[in-house]
Scaffold this active site. Structure first.
Site, PDB file in Angstrom:
ATOM      1  CE  LYS A  77     -24.916  39.287   3.454  1.00 18.72           C
ATOM      2  NZ  LYS A  77     -25.003  37.930   3.932  1.00 18.72           N
ATOM      3  CE1 TYR A  88       8.471  36.335  12.550  1.00 26.87           C
ATOM      4  CE2 TYR A  88       6.669  37.099  11.168  1.00 26.87           C
ATOM      5  CZ  TYR A  88       7.451  37.237  12.305  1.00 26.87           C
ATOM      6  OH  TYR A  88       7.229  38.259  13.164  1.00 26.87           O
TER       7      TYR A  88
END
Ligand SMILES: Cc1ncc(COP(=O)(O)O)c(C=O)c1O
Length: 379
Positions: free
Chosen positions: A48, A271
């Site tokens: 999955k 940043y």
């Protein structure tokens, strides 16, 4: 279903600056090791979430060729993706299915986990025309999906009607990784009591399974006929037993250097200016960011591998980029590969080690690998 979400973004062959290298041979060998640890039981290989980020169809094909009993996915879309990819072995949809979707599931020969009591009548009505094999999920202590033991009695008549399609009974351990097997043993006793109740009602599923990777490695499979390992197939484990078994991590995340700059001391990077160069150094910018699934909290904490050494990830991780600091005397030019996730379990940038740094589990890191990352598979 939105098919575009399932397709990896097509990159220009020359534009492969970020790729996950997936070694399918290792996945096949891991399967052999886990199957041996599971005493030769049939394996439902859990693929999955795009095979835990590794690439559902290629991994599914490799597992099918290596002889899994079947593959387990989370939902209908994931099952259909495998069928479209040419996979023919049984596919078990772990998260259940709304009755409206039964025709689609039946047409693609999917096997469905029956995860609650609410749709039993609809299933009984639809299955004669749209047959699927069913695995009854029992909630023996996980508290998510499955019929509670207390609900079983009142639903036995409906389950009797579904009996011709009931191939399996399953549950899920909540504490398979706990050195104390007490709760897992309690779950198993509850499961056994449920199976006895089913048998008294004439319902005899031929398969029974609980075991995830840790249960296989810990020998918690008891009378189960099958097991459902996921993480260990990808060579990842947090258990010493997994390392003893010689599981081999199958994925490396590799980014090419996009730019290199020599920076004087005092330069700030990224940043928020969270990194200040303590001395002159080089900053290599890699085209991998949090949009690719590289965790933002690895800024100023992660390391990458280059020329047999590791170098720190400095500054904040941006959406599409991250920055690495190297001494000035390390030769590095644009286009050279750096390894963000190493397949060497002992490396400081292995998935297991980085997950520890982040206080999470390796599942979260691999599952987050975005479909826009090119996957390259070796046999
Ligand atoms: C129902 C079920 N079975 C099996 C697995 C496989 O677990 P693991 O990856 O720990 O082996 C999972 C994973 O989340 C699961 O949800």
């Amino acid at each position: 279903m939105n098919e575009q979400n399932l397709e990896p973004l097509k990159r220009h062959p020359e534009g492969r600056a970020l790729r996950a290298e997936v070694d399918l041979g290792r996945i096949a060998r891991n399967l052999d090791r886990i199957r041996a640890a599971a005493g030769g039981r049939g394996i439902w290989g859990v693929v999955k979430a795009n095979a835990y980020g590794h690439g559902a169809v290629p991994v599914g094909r490799a597992l099918e060729e290596a002889g899994v009993h079947g593959l387990a996915v989370s939902n209908l879309e994931e099952g259909l993706e495998l069928r479209r990819g040419g996979i023919e072995c049984p596919i078990l949809v772990l998260g259940g299915l709304r009755p409206e979707a039964l025709p689609a599931a039946s047409a693609e020969n999917l096997t469905i986990a029956l995860v609650g009591p609410e749709h039993l009548d609809d299933y009984a009505r639809l299955l004669p025309q749209h047959p699927v094999r069913l695995h009854l999920k029992l909630d023996t202590g996980m508290g998510r999906f499955g019929l509670l033991p207390s609900e079983l009695g009142e639903h036995l008549p409906q389950l009797q009607r579904l009996s011709p399609w009931l191939e399996g009974a399953m549950a899920h351990f909540a504490t398979a990784d706990d050195p104390d097997p007490g709760f897992a043993q309690r779950q198993r006793r509850v499961f056994d009591a449920c199976l006895a109740q089913l048998a008294d009602a004439g319902i005899h599923p031929t398969q029974r399974h609980h075991g995830n990777s840790d249960a296989c490695l810990r020998g918690l499979l008891d009378q189960d006929t099958h097991a459902r390992p996921g993480l260990a197939l990808y060579g990842l484990t947090l258990l010493a037993e997994g390392h003893v078994l010689g599981l081999e991590p199958a994925l490396e995340l590799v980014a090419e250097v996009a730019r290199v700059k020599a920076m004087p001391a005092g330069t700030t990077v990224g940043y928020g200016r969270t990194f200040v160069a303590p001395h002159p150094l080089q900053i290599a910018t890699l085209t991998c960011g949090y949009a690719d699934g590289y965790r933002r909290d690895l800024g100023n904490r992660g390391v990458v591998g280059f020329r047999g050494r590791t170098f720190p990830v400095v500054g904040r991780i941006s959406m599409d980029y991250l920055t690495v600091a190297l001494p000035l005397d390390v030769p590095v030019v644009p286009g050279e590969p750096m390894t963000l996730y190493s397949s060497d379990p002992a490396a400081p940038h292995s998935l297991e080690r980085l997950a520890q740094v982040l206080g999470t589990i390796p599942y979260e890191l691999t599952c987050a690998l975005h479909r826009r990352i090119t996957r390259r598979f070796s046999p």
